[in-house]
Structure formats: structure tokens, C-alpha cells
Design an enzyme around this catalytic site. Structure first.
Site, PDB file in Angstrom:
ATOM      1  CG  ASP A  25      -2.045   0.961   1.142  1.00 13.16           C
ATOM      2  OD1 ASP A  25      -2.303   1.478   0.034  1.00 13.16           O
ATOM      3  OD2 ASP A  25      -2.685   1.228   2.177  1.00 13.16           O
ATOM      4  NE  ARG A  38      -4.395   6.747  -7.362  1.00  7.37           N
ATOM      5  CZ  ARG A  38      -4.290   6.414  -6.074  1.00  7.37           C
ATOM      6  NH1 ARG A  38      -4.127   7.353  -5.172  1.00  7.37           N
ATOM      7  NH2 ARG A  38      -4.385   5.163  -5.703  1.00  7.37           N
ATOM      8  CB  THR A  71     -12.962  -7.952  -5.484  1.00 10.82           C
ATOM      9  OG1 THR A  71     -12.844  -7.822  -4.063  1.00 10.82           O
ATOM     10  CG2 THR A  71     -12.711  -9.399  -5.849  1.00 10.82           C
ATOM     11  CD  GLU A  72     -13.096  -5.028  -2.244  1.00 13.26           C
ATOM     12  OE1 GLU A  72     -11.921  -5.447  -2.310  1.00 13.26           O
ATOM     13  OE2 GLU A  72     -14.069  -5.765  -1.999  1.00 13.26           O
ATOM     14  CG  ASN A  73      -7.511  -2.333  -6.079  1.00 13.64           C
ATOM     15  OD1 ASN A  73      -6.536  -3.057  -5.893  1.00 13.64           O
ATOM     16  ND2 ASN A  73      -7.846  -1.381  -5.210  1.00 13.64           N
ATOM     17  CD1 TRP A  74     -12.470  -5.977 -10.091  1.00 12.34           C
ATOM     18  CD2 TRP A  74     -11.607  -5.193 -12.007  1.00 12.34           C
ATOM     19  NE1 TRP A  74     -11.767  -7.002 -10.691  1.00 12.34           N
ATOM     20  CE2 TRP A  74     -11.239  -6.554 -11.868  1.00 12.34           C
ATOM     21  CE3 TRP A  74     -11.169  -4.505 -13.133  1.00 12.34           C
ATOM     22  CZ2 TRP A  74     -10.451  -7.227 -12.814  1.00 12.34           C
ATOM     23  CZ3 TRP A  74     -10.395  -5.170 -14.076  1.00 12.34           C
ATOM     24  CH2 TRP A  74     -10.045  -6.518 -13.909  1.00 12.34           C
TER      25      TRP A  74
HETATM   26  C1  FPP Z   1      -2.002   0.212  -3.251  1.00  9.59           C
HETATM   27  O1  FPP Z   1      -1.539   1.529  -3.342  1.00  9.59           O
HETATM   28  C2  FPP Z   1      -1.490  -0.561  -4.336  1.00  9.59           C
HETATM   29  C3  FPP Z   1      -2.265  -1.132  -5.290  1.00  9.59           C
HETATM   30  C4  FPP Z   1      -3.724  -1.018  -5.322  1.00  9.59           C
HETATM   31  C5  FPP Z   1      -1.700  -1.912  -6.376  1.00  9.59           C
HETATM   32  C6  FPP Z   1      -0.399  -2.581  -6.108  1.00  9.59           C
HETATM   33  C7  FPP Z   1       0.303  -2.627  -7.388  1.00  9.59           C
HETATM   34  C8  FPP Z   1       1.639  -2.584  -7.560  1.00  9.59           C
HETATM   35  C9  FPP Z   1       2.582  -2.581  -6.449  1.00  9.59           C
HETATM   36  C10 FPP Z   1       2.254  -2.502  -8.912  1.00  9.59           C
HETATM   37  C11 FPP Z   1       1.825  -3.551  -9.899  1.00  9.59           C
HETATM   38  C12 FPP Z   1       1.898  -4.932  -9.357  1.00  9.59           C
HETATM   39  C13 FPP Z   1       2.646  -5.920  -9.869  1.00  9.59           C
HETATM   40  C14 FPP Z   1       2.614  -7.269  -9.238  1.00  9.59           C
HETATM   41  C15 FPP Z   1       3.485  -5.774 -11.046  1.00  9.59           C
HETATM   42  P1  FPP Z   1      -2.608   2.683  -3.466  1.00  9.59           P
HETATM   43  O2  FPP Z   1      -2.709   3.026  -4.905  1.00  9.59           O
HETATM   44  O3  FPP Z   1      -3.896   2.298  -2.830  1.00  9.59           O
HETATM   45  O4  FPP Z   1      -1.884   3.795  -2.650  1.00  9.59           O
HETATM   46  P2  FPP Z   1      -2.576   4.940  -1.765  1.00  9.59           P
HETATM   47  O5  FPP Z   1      -3.301   4.241  -0.641  1.00  9.59           O
HETATM   48  O6  FPP Z   1      -1.416   5.734  -1.292  1.00  9.59           O
HETATM   49  O7  FPP Z   1      -3.490   5.700  -2.672  1.00  9.59           O
END
Ligand code: FPP
Length: 253
Positions: A25, A38, A71-74
Site C-alpha cells: 500500500d 498515481r 476486487t474493490e480496485n475495479w
Molecule cells: C495500493 O496503493 C497498491 C495497489 C492497489 C496496487 C499494487 C500494485 C503494484 C505494487 C504494482 C503492480 C503490481 C505488480 C505485481 C506488477 P494505493 O494506490 O492504494 O496507494 P494509496 O493508498 O497511497 O493511494
């Protein structure tokens, strides 16, 4: 000569966690702090993924599970989802040789069928190429959510009962575990979450029952092999009781 933290450190190989799971995260905040988009945070986060996967293989971690897309990231903006899928595809293709070199077996947990077809195709190629590798299993959690995983497991068990393939009295914890994406895998010994948030966020909620949890304040793009090794040391100092009492503190002899 540049020193290699995985070579310098003295970790006891006997008490290393077998299964480490990471909630990566803080990519967005890392980018925001630098007035960047981002997606730049996700790009830098992908470099950290490479570094930690290699470190785990070198250190002798048996299984690493990375929460890469929930699943929520969609529900994130379309362009961010698209960028994450593109990064994922690039990673799956570019790391094939590294997986072979380090004897890493790739596995996916989650709704693989929901990923774009081109991503699924590259994943399938890497899954086939790495299927006989046996030094470390790398689980990528993609379109993964514990509630979806458990709901699907319940539905599959109910269907088997309806079809009389299974009896109601045969339902137990092992049977439920066998219907999860993580079937036949040991539960995570250690779950790390970066960026200072104290939540599981729908990650391995069944499997985390007795996992040790470590929250790091570091944003994922800044997370390093050195910090990871420090966390492993911290894990090795913990007393895991699994709800029991230590032998020498027991009153029943
Ligand atoms: C959370 O950070 C991270 C994610 C939702 C995606 C994780 C993805 C990667 C590390 C890169 C791609 C993955 C691979 C395996 C190649 P956030 O975007 O929620 O950060 P924030 O909470 O600071 O907004």
C-alpha cells in the site's frame, strides 16, 4: 563493492516464516508527495515488487503472496485500472527469465477470468513455464477479495451437497480451506502491510487467523530489502502461541 543485505544479515533459517503475504500500500501517496500522477507510484511500486521477490528467493522464503489488485480496485478510475493491468502484463512477461533463474513457481489467486484477455494469456504462458519450479511459490492476488473467495467456496460446497457429491456432516474447516483459492497452501505466517494503515482490506481473512502482522510506515515504493530483513528478524523474535499457552507456563503439568 556494493554490499548485499541478504548476504550480510544473520537470520536463523530454522525460524524463517514459510509463507509471507504483503499488502503493498501507498503507491498513490508516494506519487502525490512528489506531485506526480498515481500511475508513477505504481511504476515505482513494480520495481519494489521485483526487488522483494528476488530477496525472498535468495533468503529461502517458501511462499510469497502479493496483494496486487483487489476486487474493490475495479472501482478505481478507468485509466488507473488500465495502467495497473499494463504494468502487471509487463511484469509477468519481463520476469519470466528471472522466475526460471530463481526457480520460482508463479500462481494466481483471485478471479483470473475477470482480467483482460491479453493479460490472462501472458499469465497462462508464465504459469505453464514456471509450473515445475519448486524453490518458491509466488502467489499474485489478482481481482482477489476474501469475501468473494469465501462466497464462492460456500456456493461450490452447497452445489456439491445439492448434487449429492458431499454430505452436510462432511463440512469442516479443512473442507472450507480446500474450496478457497489458497487450497493446499499453508496459511501465511507473516502478513506485512506498508503505508501505516492498520487494516486487512479483504485480504486472506480466513487464512490470517493466526498470522503475525507487521505494519510498516514506509510507502510501498520506498520499501526495501533491508527493511524486509528487519521485519523477518522481528518475526523471529515473536512468540507464536496459536491460542495455547507456552509449555513452561502451563498449570496442568
Ligand atoms: C495500493 O496503493 C497498491 C495497489 C492497489 C496496487 C499494487 C500494485 C503494484 C505494487 C504494482 C503492480 C503490481 C505488480 C505485481 C506488477 P494505493 O494506490 O492504494 O496507494 P494509496 O493508498 O497511497 O493511494
Amino acid at each position: 563493492m556494493k554490499s548485499n543485505p541478504t548476504q550480510d544479515v544473520k537470520l536463523n533459517p530454522e525460524t524463517l516464516p514459510f509463507h509471507v503475504a504483503i499488502i503493498m500500500d501507498g503507491n498513490g501517496r508516494w506519487a502525490k508527495k512528489r506531485l506526480m500522477n498515481r500511475v508513477k507510484g505504481h511504476e515505482k511500486g513494480t520495481q519494489t515488487v521485483r526487488c522483494i521477490v528476488t530477496a525472498c528467493a535468495e533468503l529461502g522464503i517458501g511462499m510469497l503472496t502479493l496483494y496486487a489488485f483487489s476486487t474493490e480496485n475495479w472501482a478505481r478510475p478507468k485509466h488507473e485500472v488500465k495502467a495497473l493491468m499494463m504494468l502487471l502484463k509487463k511484469f509477468i512477461v519481463s520476469e519470466r527469465d528471472e522466475f526460471s533463474k530463481n526457480n520460482i513457481h508463479l500462481n494466481i489467486i483471485g478471479q483470473k477470468h475477470r482480467l483482460p484477455e491479453d493479460v490472462q494469456k501472458e499469465i497462462d504462458t508464465t504459469l505453464t513455464l514456471t509450473k515445475n519450479n519448486d524453490k518458491m511459490i509466488l502467489n499474485l492476488a489478482l481481482s482477489y477479495g476474501s469475501r468473494e473467495e469465501i462466497t464462492t467456496a460456500v456456493k461450490n460446497i452447497a452445489r456439491k451437497i445439492e448434487l449429492k457429491e458431499l454430505k452436510f456432516r462432511e463440512i469442516n474447516q479443512d473442507l472450507i480451506s480446500d474450496h478457497l483459492y489458497t487450497r493446499k497452501m499453508p496459511d501465511p505466517d507473516l502478513i506485512i502491510r506498508t503505508s501505516g494503515e492498520y487494516r486487512l482490506s479483504n485480504f486472506l481473512m480466513w487464512q490470517a487467523a493466526y498470522s503475525e502482522i507487521y505494519i510498516s510506515d514506509t510507502l510501498w515504493p520506498d520499501f526495501s530489502e533491508k527493511e524486509f530483513i528487519g521485519i523477518l528478524k522481528n518475526f523471529q523474535e515473536r512468540d507464536r502461541r496459536f491460542g495455547k499457552v507456552p509449555c513452561n507456563k502451563s498449570n496442568d503439568g
